[in-house]
Design an enzyme around this catalytic site. Structure first.
Site, PDB file in Angstrom:
ATOM      1  N   HIS A 190       0.837  -1.219   0.000  1.00 54.89           N
ATOM      2  CA  HIS A 190       0.000   0.000   0.000  1.00 54.89           C
ATOM      3  C   HIS A 190       0.862   1.256   0.000  1.00 54.89           C
ATOM      4  O   HIS A 190       1.486   1.588   1.013  1.00 54.89           O
ATOM      5  CB  HIS A 190      -0.927   0.011   1.219  1.00 54.89           C
ATOM      6  CG  HIS A 190      -1.930   1.118   1.173  1.00 54.89           C
ATOM      7  ND1 HIS A 190      -3.291   0.899   1.047  1.00 54.89           N
ATOM      8  CD2 HIS A 190      -1.784   2.472   1.190  1.00 54.89           C
ATOM      9  CE1 HIS A 190      -3.921   2.068   1.004  1.00 54.89           C
ATOM     10  NE2 HIS A 190      -3.023   3.042   1.100  1.00 54.89           N
ATOM     11  N   HIS A 218       1.539   5.392  -2.121  1.00 54.49           N
ATOM     12  CA  HIS A 218       1.052   6.463  -3.021  1.00 54.49           C
ATOM     13  C   HIS A 218       2.251   7.079  -3.729  1.00 54.49           C
ATOM     14  O   HIS A 218       2.846   8.053  -3.241  1.00 54.49           O
ATOM     15  CB  HIS A 218       0.288   7.527  -2.231  1.00 54.49           C
ATOM     16  CG  HIS A 218      -0.976   7.008  -1.635  1.00 54.49           C
ATOM     17  ND1 HIS A 218      -2.204   7.140  -2.243  1.00 54.49           N
ATOM     18  CD2 HIS A 218      -1.201   6.304  -0.496  1.00 54.49           C
ATOM     19  CE1 HIS A 218      -3.130   6.546  -1.506  1.00 54.49           C
ATOM     20  NE2 HIS A 218      -2.543   6.039  -0.433  1.00 54.49           N
ATOM     21  N   GLN A 254      -9.524   9.364  -5.264  1.00 52.44           N
ATOM     22  CA  GLN A 254      -9.209  10.036  -3.989  1.00 52.44           C
ATOM     23  C   GLN A 254     -10.372  10.898  -3.459  1.00 52.44           C
ATOM     24  O   GLN A 254     -10.605  10.955  -2.257  1.00 52.44           O
ATOM     25  CB  GLN A 254      -7.962  10.921  -4.185  1.00 52.44           C
ATOM     26  CG  GLN A 254      -7.634  11.857  -3.019  1.00 52.44           C
ATOM     27  CD  GLN A 254      -7.005  11.145  -1.831  1.00 52.44           C
ATOM     28  OE1 GLN A 254      -5.856  10.771  -1.867  1.00 52.44           O
ATOM     29  NE2 GLN A 254      -7.789  10.955  -0.773  1.00 52.44           N
ATOM     30  N   HIS A 271      -9.298   1.889   0.059  1.00 51.10           N
ATOM     31  CA  HIS A 271      -9.133   2.602   1.312  1.00 51.10           C
ATOM     32  C   HIS A 271     -10.481   2.457   2.007  1.00 51.10           C
ATOM     33  O   HIS A 271     -11.491   2.903   1.469  1.00 51.10           O
ATOM     34  CB  HIS A 271      -8.843   4.075   1.054  1.00 51.10           C
ATOM     35  CG  HIS A 271      -7.446   4.340   0.597  1.00 51.10           C
ATOM     36  ND1 HIS A 271      -6.960   3.892  -0.599  1.00 51.10           N
ATOM     37  CD2 HIS A 271      -6.428   5.027   1.196  1.00 51.10           C
ATOM     38  CE1 HIS A 271      -5.691   4.282  -0.720  1.00 51.10           C
ATOM     39  NE2 HIS A 271      -5.339   4.966   0.349  1.00 51.10           N
ATOM     40  N   GLU A 321     -11.041   4.516   6.927  1.00 47.43           N
ATOM     41  CA  GLU A 321      -9.864   5.188   7.504  1.00 47.43           C
ATOM     42  C   GLU A 321     -10.367   6.381   8.316  1.00 47.43           C
ATOM     43  O   GLU A 321     -10.278   7.535   7.908  1.00 47.43           O
ATOM     44  CB  GLU A 321      -8.893   5.647   6.402  1.00 47.43           C
ATOM     45  CG  GLU A 321      -7.548   6.134   6.985  1.00 47.43           C
ATOM     46  CD  GLU A 321      -6.590   6.654   5.922  1.00 47.43           C
ATOM     47  OE1 GLU A 321      -6.972   6.713   4.741  1.00 47.43           O
ATOM     48  OE2 GLU A 321      -5.454   7.018   6.285  1.00 47.43           O
ATOM     49  N   ASP A 363       2.470   3.187   2.916  1.00 45.36           N
ATOM     50  CA  ASP A 363       1.451   4.190   2.605  1.00 45.36           C
ATOM     51  C   ASP A 363       2.042   5.499   2.081  1.00 45.36           C
ATOM     52  O   ASP A 363       1.761   5.908   0.971  1.00 45.36           O
ATOM     53  CB  ASP A 363       0.553   4.439   3.836  1.00 45.36           C
ATOM     54  CG  ASP A 363      -0.782   5.089   3.476  1.00 45.36           C
ATOM     55  OD1 ASP A 363      -1.042   5.317   2.283  1.00 45.36           O
ATOM     56  OD2 ASP A 363      -1.581   5.359   4.404  1.00 45.36           O
ATOM     57  N   TRP A 382       0.581  13.792   3.757  1.00 51.53           N
ATOM     58  CA  TRP A 382       0.068  13.097   4.942  1.00 51.53           C
ATOM     59  C   TRP A 382       1.160  12.716   5.941  1.00 51.53           C
ATOM     60  O   TRP A 382       0.892  12.450   7.095  1.00 51.53           O
ATOM     61  CB  TRP A 382      -0.681  11.826   4.514  1.00 51.53           C
ATOM     62  CG  TRP A 382      -1.883  12.129   3.679  1.00 51.53           C
ATOM     63  CD1 TRP A 382      -3.150  12.404   4.152  1.00 51.53           C
ATOM     64  CD2 TRP A 382      -1.962  12.235   2.254  1.00 51.53           C
ATOM     65  NE1 TRP A 382      -3.981  12.650   3.090  1.00 51.53           N
ATOM     66  CE2 TRP A 382      -3.287  12.561   1.922  1.00 51.53           C
ATOM     67  CE3 TRP A 382      -1.032  12.080   1.221  1.00 51.53           C
ATOM     68  CZ2 TRP A 382      -3.726  12.734   0.603  1.00 51.53           C
ATOM     69  CZ3 TRP A 382      -1.460  12.255  -0.103  1.00 51.53           C
ATOM     70  CH2 TRP A 382      -2.793  12.583  -0.391  1.00 51.53           C
TER      71      TRP A 382
HETATM   72 ZN   LIG Z   1      -3.358   5.127   1.244  1.00 53.28          ZN
END
Ligand SMILES: [Zn+2]
Length: 425
Positions: free
Chosen positions: A57, A59, A152, A210, A213, A309, A315
């Protein structure tokens, strides 16, 4: 003659004194004291030889963008999504490619040779999709990159997202993504799960959403995901990523949910570094940890992996592609300190993750691809404890990265010349 003979390795399952023989990029023999000639022989000196790390996982379209156009002040998921929205219009294909390739170099150096990356499809230009498809081809000789079409901003909430998702799949993106908890209502979230699972079933694709979350215990989209998986016959091909709401759920409800997930053959991915950072931000004290119920899911027979991630993006401001750091954080947050628990955390960044990606030819056995990592450690637990040096990283039998062994040289009378911080045996 074979290409490579690696002598005297220890394997993650505990076998010691093992030789590995490689020809034409594949493993042809794994056994003690192989009697064969090879162009190159390497002495593993009893160190741990593991299949490569796998990040299930990530990005890659956002990685290494930290500070662009500003940093995340609140530290929350929602500000991260807003920040990414500010950055998106300014992105160029060249910049995404450059950052992604730089990250892949870091990954290889850390023995991370397979990555599943989500790619945002909520941009009508599909700029990031084109960029990462290009990167996937470029890195193919040394790293397996698998892409997930990720809406997203919500497949229902964001106009045109479903059509863009279909286009991304046609262009060559492999997996169907989703983000039900970000849709406007719980009903929309459940509806998005149904639509996306039907799309995956019609196209013969895997699913990785996702999912939940959030710290909201009433976010129960994982239930819809499991039910749609059963209804559409997608068992074994569907993954719920994050699942952080499960941390806050009522125990009675979870006692019904986990068996349902097992029945549906749904895989789970926790992202320990990110979950411990983003979740619990609305709490005062005590603050929730916000990672899903890893040991309970594993005990019920659900396949659980850990993902990185984020690395230096809207993030998360840290990270280095080190899946041993991910495993260590998962171990701590889940309090998996038993011998079996620590070994399971190593599996969560190797074999369990490889299963989710349906990686072809993964593992140290005859017939498999000669991809493996020699670590400066004697077993998986020591590897996690030391964040062990990647002495040599092999791809198809060739060394693609090396790190010198960590040693201390102390020049004092009465002190040993070399300090070995591996545990005494
Ligand atoms: Zn993610």
């Amino acid at each position: 003659m074979a290409d490579l003979l690696l002598r005297n390795a220890t394997l993650p399952d505990g076998r010691t004194g093992i030789d590995v023989l490689v020809a034409a990029g594949r493993i042809v023999n794994v056994s003690p004291r192989i009697n064969a000639e090879a162009a190159q022989t390497i002495d593993a000196e009893g160190q741990l030889l593991t299949p490569p790390f796998v990040d299930p996982h990530f990005h890659m379209d956002a990685t290494l963008s930290y500070g662009l156009p500003r940093v995340n002040r609140s530290g929350t998921l929602l500000e991260g999504i807003a920040l990414w929205g500010e950055l998106k219009p300014a992105l160029t294909q060249e910049a995404i490619v450059e950052r992604a390739l730089a990250y892949c170099d870091w990954a290889v150096a850390k023995g991370l040779l397979a990555i599943r990356s989500h790619v945002d499809v909520c941009d009508p230009r599909l700029l990031a999709v084109e960029a990462l498809l290009h990167v996937r081809e470029k890195v193919k000789p040394y790293l397996d990159l698998q892409l997930v079409a990720f809406p997203q901003d919500g497949v229902l909430r964001s106009a045109g997202a479903l059509e863009q998702m279909r286009r991304a799949l046609k262009m060559g993106v492999e997996v169907v993504g989703g983000i039900p908890h970000f849709e406007r209502t719980m009903n929309d979230g459940a509806e998005s799960v149904r639509i996306l699972c039907e799309l995956a079933a019609a196209e013969g694709r895997m699913v990785d959403m996702h999912c939940d979350e959030t710290d909201d215990p009433h976010s129960r989209h994982i239930e819809s995901l499991a039910v749609q998986t059963l209804r559409l016959g997608l068992q074994g091909r569907v993954t719920g990523s994050h699942l952080t709401s499960m941390h806050s759920m009522d125990n009675y409800y979870v006692s019904k949910l986990i068996p349902l997930m097992h029945e549906a053959g749904v895989h789970a991915i926790a992202n320990p570094l990110i979950n411990i950072t983003l979740q619990g931000r609305h709490d005062t004290y005590p603050k929730r940890r916000g990672m899903t119920r890893v040991p309970e899911l594993m005990a019920a027979g659900v396949n659980v992996a850990f993902g990185h991630d984020c690395v230096m993006d809207p993030w998360y401001s840290l990270g280095s592609g080190d899946m041993l750091e991910v495993a260590a954080m998962g171990l701590h947050v889940a309090q998996m300190t038993s011998q079996d628990g620590m070994r399971a955390c190593f599996d969560a960044v190797t074999v369990n993750a490889a299963k989710i990606l349906e990686l072809d030819g993964y593992g140290i056995a005859p017939g498999k691809r000669a991809d493996f990592v020699l670590l400066q450690a004697r077993d998986p637990i020591e590897a996690i404890r030391l964040r062990a040096a990647r002495l040599k990283v092999f791809r198809a039998g060739k060394v693609v990265a090396e790190t010198p062994a960590a040693t201390a040289r102390i020049d004092l009378p009465g002190r040993p010349e070399h300090v070995d911080w591996r545990a005494p045996r």
